[in-house]
Motif scaffolding. Structure first.
Motif, short mmCIF file in Angstrom:
data_model
loop_
_atom_site.label_atom_id
_atom_site.label_comp_id
_atom_site.label_asym_id
_atom_site.label_seq_id
_atom_site.Cartn_x
_atom_site.Cartn_y
_atom_site.Cartn_z
N HIS A 203 0.83 -1.21 0.00
CA HIS A 203 0.00 0.00 0.00
C HIS A 203 0.87 1.26 0.00
CE1 HIS A 203 -4.07 -1.49 0.25
NE2 HIS A 203 -3.69 -2.41 1.11
N ARG A 208 0.42 0.59 -8.45
CA ARG A 208 -0.19 -0.44 -9.30
C ARG A 208 0.34 -1.81 -8.88
NH1 ARG A 208 0.87 -2.62 -14.74
NH2 ARG A 208 2.78 -1.41 -14.95
N ALA A 219 -4.94 -10.20 -12.19
CA ALA A 219 -5.35 -8.81 -12.01
C ALA A 219 -4.16 -7.90 -12.29
CB ALA A 219 -5.88 -8.56 -10.60
N GLY A 221 -3.73 -3.50 -12.03
CA GLY A 221 -4.36 -2.18 -11.96
C GLY A 221 -3.97 -1.45 -10.69
N PRO A 222 -4.65 -0.33 -10.40
CA PRO A 222 -4.36 0.42 -9.18
C PRO A 222 -4.47 -0.48 -7.95
CG PRO A 222 -5.87 1.64 -10.59
CD PRO A 222 -5.72 0.29 -11.20
N THR A 223 -3.54 -0.31 -7.01
CA THR A 223 -3.41 -1.23 -5.87
C THR A 223 -4.73 -1.44 -5.13
OG1 THR A 223 -1.11 -0.61 -5.63
CG2 THR A 223 -2.15 -1.60 -3.70
N ALA A 224 -5.43 -0.35 -4.80
CA ALA A 224 -6.65 -0.48 -4.01
C ALA A 224 -7.69 -1.31 -4.75
CB ALA A 224 -7.21 0.91 -3.68
N ASP A 225 -7.82 -1.09 -6.06
CA ASP A 225 -8.80 -1.83 -6.86
C ASP A 225 -8.45 -3.32 -6.90
OD1 ASP A 225 -9.63 0.68 -7.35
OD2 ASP A 225 -9.23 0.68 -9.52
N VAL A 226 -7.17 -3.56 -7.17
CA VAL A 226 -6.71 -4.94 -7.35
C VAL A 226 -6.92 -5.76 -6.06
CG1 VAL A 226 -4.48 -6.12 -7.35
CG2 VAL A 226 -5.12 -4.67 -9.28
N GLU A 228 -9.14 -5.44 -3.91
CA GLU A 228 -10.57 -5.73 -3.66
C GLU A 228 -11.16 -6.65 -4.70
OE1 GLU A 228 -12.76 -2.10 -3.37
OE2 GLU A 228 -11.77 -1.54 -1.51
N ASP A 229 -10.38 -6.95 -5.72
CA ASP A 229 -10.87 -7.76 -6.84
C ASP A 229 -11.30 -9.15 -6.33
OD1 ASP A 229 -10.44 -8.01 -10.08
OD2 ASP A 229 -10.11 -9.91 -9.02
N ARG A 230 -12.45 -9.62 -6.82
CA ARG A 230 -12.99 -10.89 -6.33
C ARG A 230 -12.04 -12.06 -6.56
NH1 ARG A 230 -18.50 -12.05 -8.89
NH2 ARG A 230 -17.29 -13.80 -9.66
#
Ligand SMILES: Nc1ncnc2c1ncn2[C@@H]1O[C@H](COP(=O)(O)OP(=O)(O)OP(=O)(O)O)[C@@H](O)[C@H]1O
Ligand SMILES: [Mg+2]
Length: 242
Positions: A203, A208, A219, A221-226, A228-230
């Motif tokens: 973090h 990324r 996955a 992408g941006p760290t926060a999005d990744v 949370e990715d299912r």
């Protein structure tokens, strides 16, 4: 802008096991990107492929516009890619300074003698390692071994630095110092690909992330999005269940 590193359908088999399976991603100059994934997902093998320790079964690796896939490790090092190892491995029979000096020989312009000694001192200072003259590498504490490992990588004057769990096993104070150090490296212009399980560090450092599971990229992408990715959550939970 063309990428500094471009990995295209990179694949490595070990017998029946596909350790890295059609991995595709790229890094722009100046980025710090996390390479994440559960144990055994192929992260270290990916670093081994990029640094030339292991040859690809198929796929391409392009660094600074030139194909490097399958070149021997010393030639890749000279192009400007350095790495640290998950299991630190300095040369224990040498002194700390000598350990860095041997790494200076991997540079495009190798250094010898007094200039090498002075340069080695500067890299040790950069990573915050102070040693007595003649101090043996074998006597270093764990954090200092990690620092030495990083000094050796920096001595190769890399444009791309591959860190394999360099922050693992550090206490909270050391971890903060380590994060600061990596941030400073990036500010000095080094691009970093960081394999890491310490999420606070991911973090703090990575805008990324690329996530692998069972050899494949799941996955990017941006760290926060990744995070949370299912599919990513499931991959990590699956590991806990196992
Ligand atoms: N030289 C090798 N010979 C045979 N199998 C290997 C070799 N190197 C790696 N593997 C296998 O490839 C798979 C991926 O291993 P790798 O070390 O790349 O995973 P990793 O994501 O770095 O795991 P960890 O988080 O535990 O470090 C594992 O199943 C591993 O046993
Ligand atoms: Mg590994």
């Amino acid at each position: 802008m063309t990428a500094l590193l471009d990995v295209d359908r990179l694949t490595r088999r070990f017998g029946g096991l596909v350790a890295v399976n059609e991995l595709t991603f790229s890094l722009d100059a100046g980025e710090i990107v996390g390479l994440l994934g559960p144990n055994g997902s192929g992260k270290t093998t990916a670093l081994n492929l990029i640094s030339g320790l292991v040859a690809p079964t198929s796929g391409q690796i392009t660094f600074d516009g030139q194909p490097i896939g399958g070149l021997p490790a010393n030639r890749i090092a000279r192009r400007g890619i350095a790495r640290t190892f998950q299991l630190v491995r300095p040369l224990p029979s040498l002194t700390v300074i000598e350990n860095v000096i041997t790494a200076l020989a991997f540079r495009a312009e190798a250094l010898w003698g007094k200039p090498a000694e002075e340069a080695a001192g500067r890299y040790l200072e950069q990573v915050g390692l102070t040693v007595r003259p003649g101090q043996a590498a074998v006597d270093l504490t764990y954090i200092d071994l990690k620092r030495l490992e990083l000094a050796r990588a920096l001595a190769a004057e890399p444009r791309l630095l591959l860190l394999d769990e360099w922050l693992a096993g550090l206490n909270p104070t050391e971890l903060r110092a380590g994060i600061k150090l990596i941030t400073a490296l990036r500010q000095s212009g080094i691009t970093v690909l960081l394999v890491e399980h310490v999420m606070d560090a991911v973090h703090a450092l990575c805008e990324r992330c690329v996530v692998m599971n069972a050899g494949r990229k799941i996955a990017d992408g941006p760290t926060a999005d990744v995070l949370e990715d299912r599919d990513v959550v499931r991959a990590y939970l699956g590991e806990v269940d196992a």
